[in-house]
Design a protein around this motif. Structure first.
Motif, PDB file in Angstrom:
ATOM      1  N   LEU A   1       0.810  -1.297  -0.050  1.00 49.66           N
ATOM      2  CA  LEU A   1      -0.050  -0.032  -0.083  1.00 49.66           C
ATOM      3  C   LEU A   1       0.899   1.177   0.003  1.00 49.66           C
ATOM      4  CD1 LEU A   1      -2.789  -1.216   2.357  1.00 49.66           C
ATOM      5  CD2 LEU A   1      -2.961  -0.795  -0.141  1.00 49.66           C
ATOM      6  N   ASP A   2       1.982   1.282   0.728  1.00 50.80           N
ATOM      7  CA  ASP A   2       2.829   2.174   0.739  1.00 50.80           C
ATOM      8  C   ASP A   2       3.449   2.559  -0.520  1.00 50.80           C
ATOM      9  OD1 ASP A   2       2.445   2.917   3.573  1.00 50.80           O
ATOM     10  OD2 ASP A   2       4.405   1.932   4.146  1.00 50.80           O
ATOM     11  N   SER A   3       4.012   1.576  -1.270  1.00 49.35           N
ATOM     12  CA  SER A   3       4.544   1.751  -2.684  1.00 49.35           C
ATOM     13  C   SER A   3       3.243   2.083  -3.775  1.00 49.35           C
ATOM     14  CB  SER A   3       5.036   0.402  -3.099  1.00 49.35           C
ATOM     15  OG  SER A   3       6.185  -0.051  -2.290  1.00 49.35           O
ATOM     16  N   ILE A   4       2.348   1.782  -3.625  1.00 48.64           N
ATOM     17  CA  ILE A   4       1.106   2.205  -4.415  1.00 48.64           C
ATOM     18  C   ILE A   4       0.908   3.637  -4.170  1.00 48.64           C
ATOM     19  CG2 ILE A   4      -1.445   1.834  -4.795  1.00 48.64           C
ATOM     20  CD1 ILE A   4      -1.100  -0.988  -4.367  1.00 48.64           C
ATOM     21  N   GLU A   5       1.001   4.170  -2.825  1.00 54.30           N
ATOM     22  CA  GLU A   5       0.905   5.438  -2.594  1.00 54.30           C
ATOM     23  C   GLU A   5       1.891   6.396  -3.175  1.00 54.30           C
ATOM     24  OE1 GLU A   5       0.408   8.379   1.383  1.00 54.30           O
ATOM     25  OE2 GLU A   5      -0.583   5.949   1.701  1.00 54.30           O
ATOM     26  N   THR A   6       3.026   5.693  -3.132  1.00 49.09           N
ATOM     27  CA  THR A   6       4.187   6.444  -3.680  1.00 49.09           C
ATOM     28  C   THR A   6       4.092   6.633  -5.073  1.00 49.09           C
ATOM     29  OG1 THR A   6       5.543   5.691  -1.733  1.00 49.09           O
ATOM     30  CG2 THR A   6       6.862   6.547  -3.850  1.00 49.09           C
ATOM     31  N   HIS A   7       3.683   5.417  -5.598  1.00 46.55           N
ATOM     32  CA  HIS A   7       3.643   5.332  -7.148  1.00 46.55           C
ATOM     33  C   HIS A   7       2.658   6.546  -7.652  1.00 46.55           C
ATOM     34  CE1 HIS A   7       3.853   3.582 -11.038  1.00 46.55           C
ATOM     35  NE2 HIS A   7       2.358   3.713 -11.166  1.00 46.55           N
ATOM     36  N   HIS A   8       1.537   6.721  -6.741  1.00 45.87           N
ATOM     37  CA  HIS A   8       0.503   7.511  -7.179  1.00 45.87           C
ATOM     38  C   HIS A   8       0.979   8.996  -7.195  1.00 45.87           C
ATOM     39  CE1 HIS A   8      -3.625   9.228  -7.530  1.00 45.87           C
ATOM     40  NE2 HIS A   8      -3.579   9.869  -6.469  1.00 45.87           N
ATOM     41  N   THR A   9       1.686   9.257  -6.041  1.00 46.57           N
ATOM     42  CA  THR A   9       2.341  10.537  -5.807  1.00 46.57           C
ATOM     43  C   THR A   9       3.330  10.873  -6.917  1.00 46.57           C
ATOM     44  OG1 THR A   9       2.278  10.574  -3.347  1.00 46.57           O
ATOM     45  CG2 THR A   9       3.732  12.024  -4.331  1.00 46.57           C
ATOM     46  N   GLU A  10       4.099   9.854  -7.418  1.00 47.07           N
ATOM     47  CA  GLU A  10       5.031  10.123  -8.705  1.00 47.07           C
ATOM     48  C   GLU A  10       4.308  10.358  -9.794  1.00 47.07           C
ATOM     49  OE1 GLU A  10       8.462  10.189  -8.698  1.00 47.07           O
ATOM     50  OE2 GLU A  10       8.576  10.110  -6.666  1.00 47.07           O
ATOM     51  N   LEU A  11       3.046   9.855 -10.091  1.00 45.38           N
ATOM     52  CA  LEU A  11       2.186   9.788 -11.070  1.00 45.38           C
ATOM     53  C   LEU A  11       1.797  11.332 -11.295  1.00 45.38           C
ATOM     54  CD1 LEU A  11       0.995   8.620 -13.420  1.00 45.38           C
ATOM     55  CD2 LEU A  11      -0.790   7.933 -12.230  1.00 45.38           C
ATOM     56  N   ASN A  12       1.170  11.807  -9.914  1.00 44.53           N
ATOM     57  CA  ASN A  12       0.743  13.122  -9.973  1.00 44.53           C
ATOM     58  C   ASN A  12       1.743  14.254 -10.161  1.00 44.53           C
ATOM     59  OD1 ASN A  12      -1.953  12.744  -9.363  1.00 44.53           O
ATOM     60  ND2 ASN A  12      -1.454  12.598  -7.085  1.00 44.53           N
ATOM     61  N   ASN A  13       2.990  13.846  -9.577  1.00 44.57           N
ATOM     62  CA  ASN A  13       4.293  14.984 -10.079  1.00 44.57           C
ATOM     63  C   ASN A  13       4.529  15.023 -11.545  1.00 44.57           C
ATOM     64  OD1 ASN A  13       4.435  15.293  -7.304  1.00 44.57           O
ATOM     65  ND2 ASN A  13       5.983  13.840  -6.917  1.00 44.57           N
ATOM     66  N   TYR A  14       4.258  13.691 -12.161  1.00 44.12           N
ATOM     67  CA  TYR A  14       4.749  13.748 -13.549  1.00 44.12           C
ATOM     68  C   TYR A  14       3.509  14.742 -14.387  1.00 44.12           C
ATOM     69  CZ  TYR A  14       6.289  12.416 -18.265  1.00 44.12           C
ATOM     70  OH  TYR A  14       6.965  12.051 -19.496  1.00 44.12           O
ATOM     71  N   GLN A  15       2.306  14.324 -14.061  1.00 43.43           N
ATOM     72  CA  GLN A  15       1.179  15.073 -14.666  1.00 43.43           C
ATOM     73  C   GLN A  15       1.231  16.603 -14.349  1.00 43.43           C
ATOM     74  OE1 GLN A  15      -2.113  12.843 -12.919  1.00 43.43           O
ATOM     75  NE2 GLN A  15      -2.297  11.522 -14.585  1.00 43.43           N
ATOM     76  N   PHE A  16       1.830  17.057 -13.206  1.00 43.42           N
ATOM     77  CA  PHE A  16       2.017  18.333 -13.098  1.00 43.42           C
ATOM     78  C   PHE A  16       3.144  18.952 -13.727  1.00 43.42           C
ATOM     79  CE2 PHE A  16       4.114  21.731 -10.830  1.00 43.42           C
ATOM     80  CZ  PHE A  16       3.224  22.735 -10.460  1.00 43.42           C
ATOM     81  N   TYR A  17       4.080  18.194 -13.969  1.00 45.33           N
ATOM     82  CA  TYR A  17       5.184  18.386 -14.723  1.00 45.33           C
ATOM     83  C   TYR A  17       4.705  18.772 -16.352  1.00 45.33           C
ATOM     84  CZ  TYR A  17       8.956  17.510 -18.437  1.00 45.33           C
ATOM     85  OH  TYR A  17       9.573  17.626 -19.576  1.00 45.33           O
ATOM     86  N   GLN A  18       3.848  17.675 -16.871  1.00 47.80           N
ATOM     87  CA  GLN A  18       3.420  17.780 -18.231  1.00 47.80           C
ATOM     88  C   GLN A  18       2.500  19.201 -18.435  1.00 47.80           C
ATOM     89  OE1 GLN A  18       1.485  13.957 -18.466  1.00 47.80           O
ATOM     90  NE2 GLN A  18       2.971  13.289 -20.121  1.00 47.80           N
ATOM     91  N   ARG A  19       1.584  19.356 -17.437  1.00 47.85           N
ATOM     92  CA  ARG A  19       0.933  20.638 -17.531  1.00 47.85           C
ATOM     93  C   ARG A  19       1.664  22.131 -17.302  1.00 47.85           C
ATOM     94  NH1 ARG A  19      -2.126  17.531 -13.649  1.00 47.85           N
ATOM     95  NH2 ARG A  19      -1.519  18.919 -11.891  1.00 47.85           N
ATOM     96  N   SER A  20       2.797  21.706 -16.451  1.00 46.98           N
ATOM     97  CA  SER A  20       3.665  22.939 -16.520  1.00 46.98           C
ATOM     98  C   SER A  20       4.408  23.193 -17.811  1.00 46.98           C
ATOM     99  CB  SER A  20       4.695  22.836 -15.469  1.00 46.98           C
ATOM    100  OG  SER A  20       3.994  22.965 -14.149  1.00 46.98           O
ATOM    101  N   LEU A  21       4.820  22.021 -18.379  1.00 49.71           N
ATOM    102  CA  LEU A  21       5.627  22.259 -19.705  1.00 49.71           C
ATOM    103  C   LEU A  21       4.954  22.641 -20.683  1.00 49.71           C
ATOM    104  CD1 LEU A  21       8.273  21.259 -21.063  1.00 49.71           C
ATOM    105  CD2 LEU A  21       7.287  19.003 -21.633  1.00 49.71           C
ATOM    106  N   ALA A  22       3.394  21.947 -20.761  1.00 47.30           N
ATOM    107  CA  ALA A  22       2.566  22.683 -21.873  1.00 47.30           C
ATOM    108  C   ALA A  22       2.329  24.060 -21.687  1.00 47.30           C
ATOM    109  CB  ALA A  22       1.293  21.901 -21.678  1.00 47.30           C
ATOM    110  N   ARG A  23       1.974  24.535 -20.450  1.00 48.80           N
ATOM    111  CA  ARG A  23       1.890  25.946 -20.338  1.00 48.80           C
ATOM    112  C   ARG A  23       3.143  26.905 -20.702  1.00 48.80           C
ATOM    113  NH1 ARG A  23      -0.542  24.370 -15.212  1.00 48.80           N
ATOM    114  NH2 ARG A  23       1.225  24.740 -14.362  1.00 48.80           N
ATOM    115  N   GLU A  24       4.227  26.476 -20.310  1.00 44.90           N
ATOM    116  CA  GLU A  24       5.315  26.894 -20.824  1.00 44.90           C
ATOM    117  C   GLU A  24       5.843  26.811 -22.258  1.00 44.90           C
ATOM    118  OE1 GLU A  24       7.805  28.919 -18.981  1.00 44.90           O
ATOM    119  OE2 GLU A  24       6.077  29.024 -17.700  1.00 44.90           O
TER     120      GLU A  24
END
Length: 136
Positions: A30-53
């Protein structure tokens, strides 16, 4: 005596209580799944920021080309079109290695749970088949 025979009934092997190993492995899973979810959110945030820039850069480049076209028409010196590299900073891509390692951890923990619960499922099936009356 029956207790010394290798196939003698042993009710300890039918113990269905939750094993500490299974509990710990599930917690880690469960901890690993939660970490994976956090990493996924970070990557999605990166993609949105990159698209804006990138949209800002494209807008700036279009504006600069229009300025240079009007300057060329009035025979003024053209402005540099690569100046955007100094004005805009693209976000840094998060490490994919962390996500890859974490994905492997999730897979490994899932395999451990699967292997461990296979024997428990067999025990439960055996218990159920003995408790449910047959239609003979």
């Amino acid at each position: 005596s029956l207790t010394t025979l290798p196939l003698a009934p042993n009710f300890d092997s039918l113990d269905l209580s939750i094993d500490p190993f299974l509990e710990k492995t599930c917690d880690l899973l469960l901890d690993s799944i939660e970490t994976h979810h956090t990493e996924l959110n970070n990557y999605q945030f990166y993609q949105r920021s990159l698209a804006r820039e990138q949209a800002k850069i494209t807008q700036w480049q279009t504006k600069r080309k229009a300025e240079n076209a009007s300057r060329a028409a009035t025979k003024q010196p053209l402005l540099p079109e690569d100046e955007w590299q100094k004005l805009f900073k693209l976000p840094q891509e998060p490490s994919r290695l962390e996500t890859l390692v974490n994905s492997r951890q999730v897979e490994q923990y899932a395999r451990q749970v699967d292997a461990f619960t296979a024997s428990i499922s067999a025990k439960m099936f055996a218990v159920k088949s003995n408790l449910v009356p047959s239609d003979d």
